[in-house]
Design an enzyme around this catalytic site. Sequence first.
Site, PDB file in Angstrom:
ATOM      1  N   CYS A  97       0.787  -1.233   0.000  1.00 35.89           N
ATOM      2  CA  CYS A  97       0.000   0.000   0.000  1.00 35.89           C
ATOM      3  C   CYS A  97       0.820   1.285   0.000  1.00 35.89           C
ATOM      4  O   CYS A  97       0.502   2.212  -0.744  1.00 35.89           O
ATOM      5  CB  CYS A  97      -0.990   0.003   1.151  1.00 35.89           C
ATOM      6  SG  CYS A  97      -0.328  -0.455   2.748  1.00 35.89           S
ATOM      7  N   HIS A 153      -1.039   7.045   5.128  1.00 34.62           N
ATOM      8  CA  HIS A 153       0.060   6.069   5.074  1.00 34.62           C
ATOM      9  C   HIS A 153       1.219   6.495   4.180  1.00 34.62           C
ATOM     10  O   HIS A 153       1.891   5.657   3.564  1.00 34.62           O
ATOM     11  CB  HIS A 153      -0.468   4.693   4.627  1.00 34.62           C
ATOM     12  CG  HIS A 153       0.352   3.567   5.194  1.00 34.62           C
ATOM     13  ND1 HIS A 153       0.277   2.272   4.727  1.00 34.62           N
ATOM     14  CD2 HIS A 153       1.277   3.550   6.195  1.00 34.62           C
ATOM     15  CE1 HIS A 153       1.106   1.510   5.412  1.00 34.62           C
ATOM     16  NE2 HIS A 153       1.726   2.256   6.305  1.00 34.62           N
TER      17      HIS A 153
END
Length: 567
Positions: A97, A153
């Site tokens: 990710c 993130h």
Amino acid sequence: MGERMLFPVPTVYIFYYTVFDWTIMEFEQYVCLSVFVLEFLSSVEAFSRPNIVFILADDLGFNDVGFHGSLQIPTPNIDALASSGIILNQYYGTPLCTPSRSAIMTGKHPIHTGMQNYVIEAGSPYGLPLNEIVLPQHLKELGYQTKAVGKWHLGSFSRPFLPTNRGFESHYGYWLGFKDYYDHTNAENGMWGLDLHDGLEDDWSEFGNYTTRLFTRKAEEIIENHSPEEGPLFLYLAHLAVHSANPHSPLQAPRETVKRFEYIEDKNRRIFAAMVYELDLSIGRVVKKLSQKNLLKDTIIVFSSDNGGPAAGFNQNAASNWPLKGVKNTPWEGGVRMAGLVWANNLEQPGRVYTNLMDMVDWLPTLYGAAGANCSSLKGIDGVNHWPTLTGKSDKPPRTKTVHNIDEGFGYGAVRKGPWKLVQGTTYNGDWDKWFGPSGRDNFTIDWKHYKKLIADSDTAKSLARIGARFGHFDKIVSQANVKCSNPPDISNCKPKVKPCLFNIERDPCEYEDVADKHPKKYTELLKLLEDYKHTQVPPRNKPQNPLADPKYFGYVWTYWADYLKI
């Protein structure tokens, strides 16, 4: 007029005096009016740019959507978009990710930003380089209102790395890789704390509210409060779904939703199905709200996973990439090939399958071009603009090659050129270099006739019908988008840790047979391509976790800890 005069007075005055018999005062009034008109037209042009809603699922498998042929988990809202939009069937990214999100935001392969190795772990003092101009910053320059909901993130140890300092005017969500769906805490490497924030403020008020529904409500509020007069909207909705939560309770969904899937025997897959179902409902609600605000007709919608699904217990999850090989964080198709689609009112032949090679780095120039901007102004990126091809203004394939990633920490690299793919090395000592189900092709109390009715009755289909959107034949779409392979081999002739493997993905999308010996020239060509990419990579930015980031020092909240410690 003094300094406001646009042209030398004598020359222009003589021209207008001769042709129109104007006085200086009349001419000055004409120029002022012209400037006003030009400024007005410029503002109208900015407001006429399309809204963009980018919906990013987390860890959704290639086989976890209906349009790829699986009936096990109904996704009628996603499939309604697919039926009226374009399915991206050769759509790739990295298998993790953080690297994938960096690619979306920068238009650069992670190997060119130092984000290629693994993910940013909680408490690690690094992030996406601050010198990178990211997608919301580009769109903001075009007059967009930039809003983010959900997962970030890409760095949170210090305030400059947070989304509200990277081009987003607002952000509601979490900063790390995952969290609990109900109490909104992240538990990672012995540290634990709240990870839910409204801008820079911590939000303790949503305890007990299911994250997928919470993020959907926040997205609806943004759409409801959006004023087109202030510019077009860019909404980045990055769901937690369907990523695993904290290790002690990895798969979570409302009980009433889980009960819908009692026909699925495997408990983990049953809960996972409920998580996907909630994600699908979210998309329906977002599309419905766009319709209610009369924004849908002028909106581009992107739906994408961030990487391949973690199947068969990988990351304590139960996704499916069937029949593709591998899982999340592997170089195989099951790790790097995404479920994705794009919807807009002006697409060429909606309800079709796009077979051109596309990479996540292409979103930045594609959306920038869709917004009417000149992509030639984007310097130093790896992405290419697919918008002319998607809208039928070009039939030339925008991309012919890509690098799936080079992660020397795990010891692998993978590249694609035309139909050919080379894989060098692998992850986890090859333990996940297999084919994992379920296939979802069995009859789970519904058939295609019933399923198409579910699509027609979805919030998304009804909203699209109200604006006269065209729909393709779903049976035909699924047939084209479905990947078909024979039964997996008992023993693979590919040994990537011993020697790189070559596959023809068009003929062998499931990577059954290493054909390096049969095509030595192609093998040499792609091996050189991989080496060329290696020579362009920058050092990874990874840094070890700092124990001083522990939330116990900050009221049990994950925060921009380095700013307090002045690191």
